[in-house]
Design a protein around this motif. Structure first.
Motif, PDB file in Angstrom:
ATOM      1  N   ASP A 541       0.678  -1.110  -0.131  1.00  0.00           N
ATOM      2  CA  ASP A 541      -0.085   0.007   0.084  1.00  0.00           C
ATOM      3  C   ASP A 541       0.889   1.303   0.091  1.00  0.00           C
ATOM      4  N   PRO A 542       1.023   2.145  -1.049  1.00  0.00           N
ATOM      5  CA  PRO A 542       1.800   3.412  -1.272  1.00  0.00           C
ATOM      6  C   PRO A 542       1.637   4.328   0.040  1.00  0.00           C
ATOM      7  N   SER A 543       0.358   4.061   0.687  1.00  0.00           N
ATOM      8  CA  SER A 543       0.130   5.031   1.785  1.00  0.00           C
ATOM      9  C   SER A 543       0.670   4.564   3.033  1.00  0.00           C
ATOM     10  N   ASP A 544       1.009   3.324   3.022  1.00  0.00           N
ATOM     11  CA  ASP A 544       1.512   2.785   4.202  1.00  0.00           C
ATOM     12  C   ASP A 544       2.886   3.406   4.552  1.00  0.00           C
ATOM     13  N   PRO A 545       3.181   3.993   6.045  1.00  0.00           N
ATOM     14  CA  PRO A 545       4.282   4.742   6.392  1.00  0.00           C
ATOM     15  C   PRO A 545       5.540   3.745   6.092  1.00  0.00           C
ATOM     16  N   LEU A 546       5.574   2.656   5.963  1.00  0.00           N
ATOM     17  CA  LEU A 546       6.643   1.730   5.970  1.00  0.00           C
ATOM     18  C   LEU A 546       6.999   1.645   4.186  1.00  0.00           C
ATOM     19  N   TYR A 547       6.181   2.098   3.085  1.00  0.00           N
ATOM     20  CA  TYR A 547       6.105   1.736   1.726  1.00  0.00           C
ATOM     21  C   TYR A 547       7.490   2.374   1.277  1.00  0.00           C
ATOM     22  N   GLY A 548       7.741   3.800   1.450  1.00  0.00           N
ATOM     23  CA  GLY A 548       8.732   4.220   0.862  1.00  0.00           C
ATOM     24  C   GLY A 548      10.082   3.927   1.084  1.00  0.00           C
ATOM     25  N   GLU A 549      10.296   3.591   2.591  1.00  0.00           N
ATOM     26  CA  GLU A 549      11.605   3.118   3.134  1.00  0.00           C
ATOM     27  C   GLU A 549      11.841   1.753   2.713  1.00  0.00           C
ATOM     28  N   MET A 550      10.600   0.902   2.610  1.00  0.00           N
ATOM     29  CA  MET A 550      10.757  -0.547   2.316  1.00  0.00           C
ATOM     30  C   MET A 550      11.281  -0.716   0.692  1.00  0.00           C
ATOM     31  N   ALA A 551      10.881   0.325   0.175  1.00  0.00           N
ATOM     32  CA  ALA A 551      11.283   0.170  -1.364  1.00  0.00           C
ATOM     33  C   ALA A 551      12.745   0.199  -1.535  1.00  0.00           C
ATOM     34  N   LYS A 552      13.364   1.166  -0.814  1.00  0.00           N
ATOM     35  CA  LYS A 552      14.751   1.492  -0.554  1.00  0.00           C
ATOM     36  C   LYS A 552      15.543   0.299   0.113  1.00  0.00           C
ATOM     37  N   VAL A 553      15.013  -0.231   0.890  1.00  0.00           N
ATOM     38  CA  VAL A 553      15.600  -1.359   1.758  1.00  0.00           C
ATOM     39  C   VAL A 553      15.679  -2.787   0.953  1.00  0.00           C
ATOM     40  N   CYS A 554      14.628  -2.965   0.187  1.00  0.00           N
ATOM     41  CA  CYS A 554      14.249  -4.221  -0.116  1.00  0.00           C
ATOM     42  C   CYS A 554      14.723  -4.397  -1.779  1.00  0.00           C
ATOM     43  N   SER A 555      14.840  -3.270  -2.292  1.00  0.00           N
ATOM     44  CA  SER A 555      15.473  -3.318  -3.866  1.00  0.00           C
ATOM     45  C   SER A 555      14.601  -4.226  -4.465  1.00  0.00           C
ATOM     46  N   GLY A 556      13.397  -4.474  -4.613  1.00  0.00           N
ATOM     47  CA  GLY A 556      12.536  -5.277  -5.262  1.00  0.00           C
ATOM     48  C   GLY A 556      12.439  -6.718  -4.847  1.00  0.00           C
ATOM     49  N   SER A 557      13.138  -6.992  -3.751  1.00  0.00           N
ATOM     50  CA  SER A 557      13.139  -8.613  -3.174  1.00  0.00           C
ATOM     51  C   SER A 557      11.881  -8.831  -2.591  1.00  0.00           C
ATOM     52  N   TRP A 558      11.036  -9.690  -2.922  1.00  0.00           N
ATOM     53  CA  TRP A 558       9.652 -10.180  -2.394  1.00  0.00           C
ATOM     54  C   TRP A 558       9.889 -10.884  -1.197  1.00  0.00           C
ATOM     55  N   PHE A 559      10.780 -11.378  -0.826  1.00  0.00           N
ATOM     56  CA  PHE A 559      11.093 -11.720   0.448  1.00  0.00           C
ATOM     57  C   PHE A 559      11.218 -10.749   1.475  1.00  0.00           C
ATOM     58  N   CYS A 560      11.767  -9.833   1.061  1.00  0.00           N
ATOM     59  CA  CYS A 560      12.207  -8.707   1.945  1.00  0.00           C
ATOM     60  C   CYS A 560      11.167  -8.000   2.217  1.00  0.00           C
ATOM     61  N   LYS A 561      10.137  -7.722   1.127  1.00  0.00           N
ATOM     62  CA  LYS A 561       8.753  -6.807   1.451  1.00  0.00           C
ATOM     63  C   LYS A 561       7.893  -7.732   2.006  1.00  0.00           C
ATOM     64  N   TYR A 562       7.889  -9.049   2.213  1.00  0.00           N
ATOM     65  CA  TYR A 562       6.983  -9.932   2.811  1.00  0.00           C
ATOM     66  C   TYR A 562       7.255  -9.752   4.468  1.00  0.00           C
ATOM     67  N   ASP A 563       8.556  -9.925   4.662  1.00  0.00           N
ATOM     68  CA  ASP A 563       8.811  -9.963   5.964  1.00  0.00           C
ATOM     69  C   ASP A 563       8.892  -8.288   6.699  1.00  0.00           C
ATOM     70  N   THR A 564       9.105  -7.598   5.809  1.00  0.00           N
ATOM     71  CA  THR A 564       8.829  -6.138   6.398  1.00  0.00           C
ATOM     72  C   THR A 564       7.395  -5.940   6.561  1.00  0.00           C
ATOM     73  N   LEU A 565       6.619  -6.135   5.942  1.00  0.00           N
ATOM     74  CA  LEU A 565       5.016  -5.619   6.035  1.00  0.00           C
ATOM     75  C   LEU A 565       4.509  -6.856   7.222  1.00  0.00           C
ATOM     76  N   THR A 566       4.925  -8.050   7.015  1.00  0.00           N
ATOM     77  CA  THR A 566       4.354  -8.989   8.355  1.00  0.00           C
ATOM     78  C   THR A 566       4.932  -8.655   9.732  1.00  0.00           C
ATOM     79  N   SER A 567       6.054  -8.328   9.741  1.00  0.00           N
ATOM     80  CA  SER A 567       6.651  -8.099  11.027  1.00  0.00           C
ATOM     81  C   SER A 567       6.336  -6.582  11.252  1.00  0.00           C
ATOM     82  N   ARG A 568       6.027  -5.778  10.470  1.00  0.00           N
ATOM     83  CA  ARG A 568       6.169  -4.309  10.638  1.00  0.00           C
ATOM     84  C   ARG A 568       7.566  -3.711  11.142  1.00  0.00           C
ATOM     85  N   SER A 569       8.471  -4.308  10.353  1.00  0.00           N
ATOM     86  CA  SER A 569       9.967  -3.992  10.933  1.00  0.00           C
ATOM     87  C   SER A 569      10.783  -3.906   9.836  1.00  0.00           C
ATOM     88  N   LEU A 570      11.370  -2.620   9.340  1.00  0.00           N
ATOM     89  CA  LEU A 570      12.489  -2.600   8.438  1.00  0.00           C
ATOM     90  C   LEU A 570      13.715  -3.259   8.620  1.00  0.00           C
TER      91      LEU A 570
END
Length: 695
Positions: A541-570
């Motif tokens: 969700d682009p409106s998610d506060p984590l969305y912008g930083e997540m895109a930088k941290v994960c560099s397109g990795s689905w594993f990284c995005k999944y774990d960031t969103l389920t754990s709410r932890s960058l």
């Protein structure tokens, strides 16, 4: 155990520590500037100095003793025995101030026959040479400072004599080279193959080692397990380009060892005694032939480098993050059930690796609909059971042996029953078994990543969550009832059911249940929690506060995005990304490498190039007065063979003679041909005239 030698009121497990791995605070330190190892060689003499931690010897007055080590009897027979012996006292009734200096005096035979030993500091009240007293010891070292006058008068000649005697001994001993493991082809392979090789603390690129015994190398590794029959070791060294250094090319090359540096059971039997057996048969001989005289050719005749033509890299599988799995053959999937499961089950090899998962705790204290690895337990055959647990404190890992916590505060490795454990920092633990199987556990970002490395002997031997290892990713996921899950049917729910089927039982469990939480949630509960249903997918969700930083941290990795969103932890998402990238790099490093083997320089010539892997080129040239016969440049081809022809350097004079002979032969043939042709012409002309006359 006793602290006074009288009352034995203490008991428990204890570990014998390799003296070379002890921190300086726990041993006598031989001050390097005084050159203990070279004392008596040209331009080396004067005062020797040693220091120690005074608190380790509870006495106001101390004495300093020299002890010697040797192995006597017929090698590889029942009479072959080790001996530690008190030799003499260097200083008596000294103030326990932690410092002692002295000027050595040459020693007469038979004491000078002891060439390996150690210095001991103990209380002055104890009798000379008494065993089992409170004391502190130096490392084992070559007793150059202790040797007789003949060594100091002509150290090179004395050392050559010793070298020649060692050469004679080696020729009479069994050949151990054929049973030692081959070296990895590259530095990257050597550092990735942590199930079979471990960093040599004497040449460690991470610690900026000077690699004293391997000049020109930047990193060496040692085979963890001794060879099966002769208990030999293997050492592999690499230069700054990542190329293996061979003794045929350099004094700093890789060398096998008749005595494994870390020893081998039964440890009291030569050449299996840790440290000292290696010193006697592999290190002292290097001093004799290479460091104290210029006769390395004798040493390298018996200690030639192993190249990597038959080296086979292991295969790696990993469980990481929320948990995601990449099998040995490269398939990947996510299974985030809660419980205890078989990561690897290889019954015929006796290897079992199990993983425990728990729910991820969010920052607000609630539990996420996702899990993570929290503990890994393992055993091979009758080895000690090793368990590595995530403590939750700064990503620190706790290591248990047979349900008791191990401490790595004084050293980084332990050689236990049927298993070798290494932990340089609290966040990293590597466990190695005699089969060559290795398990790496890394903690970062509140999560645990576990990599299992298996040698090729495990092909078609593995089942569990890390799959069947056989180079065929299509049949990786085999359920506990033997069904293969096709890749086109591997939806999230199907994979969840597959993972649940690999739950262990209380009877097969290797885990420790030492808290009420573990007893209630794991031991007395189903090994796979049927009441926990994870999030099988997440929405970005682009409106998610984590969305912008997540895109930088994960560099397109689905594993990284999944774990960031389920754990709410960058932090956890980034840890997943790092684990995935590290695994990808390791798999790349462990890809097979083609080696064509060593090429010798031609006699009366030289070569340029000491890399013998696919695509490498070696160029040859000849000394003045010689010219090349054969190939000037040879390339290592993908079939493991060198291009071109064997190179020789031929003398100019010989070449002239050969060419002159060739030219002379050609001229002679020409003359003969001319005579034959002319003769035939004459005969034909005579025949024609006779025909005309008849007409």
């Amino acid at each position: 155990m006793s602290t006074d030698g009288v009352t034995y009121n203490r008991q428990g497990a204890w570990l014998s520590v390799h003296s070379g791995k002890l921190a300086s605070d726990f041993k006598v330190t031989l001050v390097n500037a005084t050159q203990w190892q070279y004392y008596g060689t040209p331009n080396v003499g004067g005062t020797l100095k040693m220091t120690w931690n005074t608190s380790l010897v509870k006495a106001e007055r101390v004495k300093v003793e020299l002890w010697g080590y040797r192995e006597t009897g017929e090698p590889y027979s029942d009479s072959w025995t080790p001996e530690w012996k008190y030799l003499y006292t260097l200083g008596r009734d000294l103030q326990n101030n932690g410092v002692f200096s002295f000027i050595p005096q040459p020693t007469e035979k038979p004491l000078s026959d002891w060439e390996l030993g150690s210095v001991r500091v103990s209380s002055s009240t104890e009798p000379d040479g008494k065993w089992n007293v409170e004391a502190v010891w130096s490392e084992d070292h070559a007793l150059a400072w202790h040797l007789e006058k003949s060594f100091r008068q002509d150290s090179a000649a004395w050392a050559l004599d010793k070298c020649l005697k060692w050469d004679e001994l080696e020729r009479s001993l069994p050949n151990f080279l054929n049973e030692t493991i081959d070296c990895p082809c590259t530095l990257a392979q050597a550092r990735a193959d942590t199930g079979r090789f471990q960093t040599d603390y004497g040449c460690d690129i991470e610690k900026g080692s000077v690699c004293t015994y391997h000049p020109g190398s930047v990193h060496c590794v040692r085979a963890i397990q001794a060879s099966p029959k002769y208990a030999a070791g293997q050492q592999c060294c690499y230069d700054s380009t990542g190329t293996q250094v061979l003794t045929s090319d350099s004094i700093g090359g890789s060398t096998p060892d008749r005595g494994h540096d870390w020893g081998s059971p039964p440890y009291r039997k030569p050449p299996r005694v840790p440290g000292v057996s290696h010193w006697l048969y592999d290190v002292l001989s290097f001093y004799y032939c290479c460091l104290w005289s210029d006769n390395c050719r004798y040493y390298f005749t018996h200690r030639p480098s192993s190249d990597c033509r038959t080296y086979q890299a292991p295969k790696a599988g990993i469980a990481f993050g929320d948990p995601h799995f990449i099998t040995f053959d490269g398939s990947n999937y996510t299974f985030n059930g809660k419980g205890e499961y078989h990561l690897v089950s290889a019954p015929e090899k006796g290897l079992h690796v199990q993983g425990r998962t728990e729910r991820v705790k969010l920052e607000n204290g609630s539990l996420a609909t996702a899990t993570r690895l929290s503990s890994v337990a393992m055993r091979e055959k009758a080895s000690d059971v090793i368990e590595v647990r995530l403590t939750g404190q700064d990503d620190r890992l706790e290591v248990l042996k047979n349900q008791e916590v191990l401490s790595f505060s004084q050293q980084s490795w332990m050689d236990l029953k049927g298993v070798f454990v290494f932990s340089s920092i609290p966040q990293n633990v590597t466990v190695m078994f005699p089969s060559g199987a290795g398990v790496e556990v890394r903690a970062r970002g509140g999560a645990m990543a576990t990599t299992v490395l298996l040698p090729r002997e495990f092909t078609d031997q593995t089942l569990g969550l890390l799959g069947r290892m056989n180079d065929n990713p299509k049949d990786d996921l085999v359920s506990s009832n033997g069904e293969v899950i096709p890749s086109d049917q591997s939806g999230a729910e199907t994979l969840f059911k597959f993972g649940a089927g690999w739950a262990i039982t209380n009877e097969t469990s290797l885990f420790t249940y030492d808290t009420e939480h573990l007893l209630n949630e794991y031991y007395f509960a189903p090994k796979h929690d049927p009441g926990f249903v994870p999030s099988f997918s997440v929405q970005e969700d682009p409106s998610d506060p984590l969305y912008g930083e997540m895109a930088k941290v994960c560099s397109g990795s689905w594993f990284c995005k999944y774990d960031t969103l389920t754990s709410r932890s960058l932090m956890m998402g980034h840890a997943t990304w790092v684990s995935f990238q590290s695994h990808t790099a390791a798999v790349t490093d462990l890809k097979p490498v083609v080696s064509c083997g060593w090429l010798a320089p031609p006699r009366n010539g030289k070569k340029e190039g000491t890399r013998y892997l696919e695509g490498s080129k070696v160029t040859f040239s000849c000394n003045k007065g010689y010219v090349i016969s054969g190939s000037e440049v040879r390339s290592c081809q993908k079939d493991g063979k060198w291009s071109g022809e064997t190179t020789h350097c031929v003398s100019d004079n010989i070449l002239g003679i050969v060419l002159g002979s060739v030219f002379a032969s050609i001229a002679l043939v020409s003359v003969i041909v001319a005579i034959v042709v002319n003769s035939r012409k004459q005969k034909r002309k005579a025949t024609e005239m006779q025909v005309k006359g008849d007409l």
